[in-house]
Write a protein that holds these residues in place. Sequence first.
Motif, short mmCIF file in Angstrom:
data_model
loop_
_atom_site.label_atom_id
_atom_site.label_comp_id
_atom_site.label_asym_id
_atom_site.label_seq_id
_atom_site.Cartn_x
_atom_site.Cartn_y
_atom_site.Cartn_z
N TRP A 1 -24.47 46.02 -2.65
CA TRP A 1 -24.91 45.06 -1.64
C TRP A 1 -23.98 43.85 -1.62
O TRP A 1 -23.64 43.35 -0.54
CB TRP A 1 -26.34 44.60 -1.94
CG TRP A 1 -27.35 45.68 -1.83
CD1 TRP A 1 -27.83 46.47 -2.83
CD2 TRP A 1 -28.03 46.10 -0.64
NE1 TRP A 1 -28.76 47.36 -2.35
CE2 TRP A 1 -28.91 47.15 -1.02
CE3 TRP A 1 -28.00 45.70 0.68
CZ2 TRP A 1 -29.73 47.80 -0.09
CZ3 TRP A 1 -28.82 46.34 1.61
CH2 TRP A 1 -29.66 47.37 1.20
N LEU A 2 -23.58 43.38 -2.78
CA LEU A 2 -22.67 42.23 -2.84
C LEU A 2 -21.30 42.61 -2.28
O LEU A 2 -20.68 41.82 -1.55
CB LEU A 2 -22.52 41.75 -4.28
CG LEU A 2 -23.78 41.22 -4.98
CD1 LEU A 2 -23.42 40.63 -6.34
CD2 LEU A 2 -24.50 40.19 -4.12
N THR A 3 -20.83 43.80 -2.62
CA THR A 3 -19.54 44.23 -2.11
C THR A 3 -19.56 44.33 -0.59
O THR A 3 -18.64 43.88 0.10
CB THR A 3 -19.16 45.60 -2.70
OG1 THR A 3 -19.13 45.50 -4.13
CG2 THR A 3 -17.80 46.06 -2.20
N ARG A 4 -20.64 44.89 -0.04
CA ARG A 4 -20.76 45.02 1.40
C ARG A 4 -20.78 43.64 2.06
O ARG A 4 -20.15 43.42 3.10
CB ARG A 4 -22.03 45.78 1.74
CG ARG A 4 -22.22 46.06 3.22
CD ARG A 4 -21.28 47.15 3.69
NE ARG A 4 -20.39 46.67 4.74
CZ ARG A 4 -19.63 47.47 5.48
NH1 ARG A 4 -19.68 48.77 5.29
NH2 ARG A 4 -18.85 46.98 6.40
N GLY A 5 -21.49 42.70 1.47
CA GLY A 5 -21.52 41.35 2.02
C GLY A 5 -20.16 40.69 1.98
O GLY A 5 -19.75 40.03 2.95
N ALA A 6 -19.42 40.87 0.88
CA ALA A 6 -18.08 40.29 0.77
C ALA A 6 -17.13 40.90 1.80
O ALA A 6 -16.32 40.20 2.42
CB ALA A 6 -17.54 40.50 -0.65
N VAL A 7 -17.25 42.22 1.99
CA VAL A 7 -16.43 42.89 3.00
C VAL A 7 -16.71 42.32 4.39
O VAL A 7 -15.79 42.02 5.16
CB VAL A 7 -16.70 44.41 2.98
CG1 VAL A 7 -16.10 45.09 4.21
CG2 VAL A 7 -16.13 45.04 1.71
N ASP A 8 -17.98 42.13 4.70
CA ASP A 8 -18.34 41.68 6.04
C ASP A 8 -17.92 40.24 6.32
O ASP A 8 -17.59 39.89 7.46
CB ASP A 8 -19.85 41.84 6.25
CG ASP A 8 -20.24 43.31 6.51
OD1 ASP A 8 -19.34 44.16 6.45
OD2 ASP A 8 -21.42 43.57 6.78
N VAL A 9 -17.93 39.41 5.30
CA VAL A 9 -17.41 38.05 5.48
C VAL A 9 -15.96 38.11 5.95
O VAL A 9 -15.55 37.42 6.89
CB VAL A 9 -17.53 37.24 4.18
CG1 VAL A 9 -16.73 35.93 4.29
CG2 VAL A 9 -18.99 36.92 3.88
N TRP A 10 -15.18 38.93 5.27
CA TRP A 10 -13.78 39.05 5.63
C TRP A 10 -13.59 39.73 6.98
O TRP A 10 -12.61 39.44 7.70
CB TRP A 10 -13.02 39.80 4.54
CG TRP A 10 -12.70 38.95 3.35
CD1 TRP A 10 -13.25 39.02 2.10
CD2 TRP A 10 -11.73 37.90 3.30
NE1 TRP A 10 -12.70 38.07 1.29
CE2 TRP A 10 -11.76 37.37 1.99
CE3 TRP A 10 -10.85 37.34 4.23
CZ2 TRP A 10 -10.94 36.32 1.60
CZ3 TRP A 10 -10.02 36.30 3.84
CH2 TRP A 10 -10.07 35.80 2.55
N LEU A 11 -14.49 40.62 7.36
CA LEU A 11 -14.39 41.23 8.68
C LEU A 11 -14.47 40.18 9.78
O LEU A 11 -13.71 40.22 10.76
CB LEU A 11 -15.50 42.27 8.87
CG LEU A 11 -15.35 43.61 8.15
CD1 LEU A 11 -16.54 44.51 8.47
CD2 LEU A 11 -14.05 44.30 8.52
N VAL A 12 -15.38 39.23 9.61
CA VAL A 12 -15.50 38.15 10.60
C VAL A 12 -14.24 37.30 10.61
O VAL A 12 -13.69 36.98 11.68
CB VAL A 12 -16.73 37.28 10.28
CG1 VAL A 12 -16.80 36.09 11.25
CG2 VAL A 12 -18.01 38.10 10.38
N VAL A 13 -13.76 36.94 9.43
CA VAL A 13 -12.57 36.09 9.33
C VAL A 13 -11.35 36.76 9.97
O VAL A 13 -10.56 36.12 10.68
CB VAL A 13 -12.28 35.75 7.85
CG1 VAL A 13 -10.92 35.04 7.71
CG2 VAL A 13 -13.39 34.89 7.27
#
Length: 300
Positions: A43-55
Motif C-alpha cells: 500500500w505504501l509503495t503504491r501510494g509513493a508510485v502515485d505521488v510521482w505519477l502526478v508529478v
Amino acid sequence: MSDWLISMEGTAAGHHLAMVLALFAALLHAVFGAIQKGRHDPWLTRGAVDVWLVVLAAPFALFVVPWPEPHMWPLFAGAVVIHVIYKVFQAQAYSKGAYTVVYPVVRGTGPLFAVIGAYLIFGEVFTLIQWLGVAVLLAGIFGLAVYNLVFLIIDRDTLPVALGLAVMTGLLVAFYTTYDAYAIRSTANPFTFLAWFFMFEGMTMPWVAAWRWRRMPVRPDLRPLATRGLIGAVVALMSFGSIMLATRLDKVGEAAVLRETSVVFAALIGWLVLHETVGPRRIALMVLIALGAVIVEMGG
C-alpha cells in the motif's frame, strides 16, 4: 510523434510496432509487480508510485499535450474508478500471497476476458489457431498457479484468500484493458489520454498510503520509499503507456494476450531478485506460456 503513430493505425507496420510495445509492456509490468511486492508494504509503495505519477504527468497534461475533448471527462472518471478498485484488490492480493503465486493467476484471468471484451466492443475476431494459442498460454499460466498452490510452502495459511483476490484482480485487468482501449481511441491524440489519465489516477492512492503510514507502530523511512516510488512510476508510465498505444495501433485482444508473457518475466524476477523457488516444472510451464503467445501472434 502522435501524428506518426496515428498514421500507422491498421497498417502492417502498426501491427509489428504494437507487438513490440505489448512485449515491452509485459517485461515492465513484471518489473512493476516485483517493485510493489518488494520489502515495503504494497500500500505504501503504491501510494509513493502515485505521488510521482502526478508529478511526472501533470506538466505534460497541462502544458504539452492538447486539451481533452469534452466527451473525455466522463471517460477519465470511469477509468479512475476502475483502476482504484483494481489497485485495492492487487495490493490485498500481494499482501496475502507470494508474488510467484498471485501474479500468474492475475495475469491468467485477464487475457481470456479481454479477448471476449474486444469481440463485444470492437468486433475483433480470433482465428482458430489464435484460440489454440490462447488455450496453450492459459494452460501454462494456470498450470503455474496450480503448481505453486500444491508445492509452495510459504504463506500457506493465507493462500486461498490470496488466490481469490488474484482472480478478482485478473477480471479487473480485463475490464480496464478493454475500457482504456476504448477511451484512448476516443480522443484525437493518444498522449492526451495517457497524460491526463496518469495525473488523475495518481491522485487517489497517496491518501490511503499516508493514512496507513501514520497508523504503523514502526514507520518506515520515507526516503527509500520515495526512491522506490519514483522508479515504480517511471516503469508504470512506460508499461501502461506501451500497452495502451499497442491497443490503439492494433487489436486489443492480441495486445492483451501478448502482455501476459509478463508471467515469464515475473517468474524470472521472483527467482533472481526476490529469491523465490523456480524449478524445472515451472520453467516448462513458462515455456508453454511463451509458446501460446507465439501461436497467437503467428495465427493472426
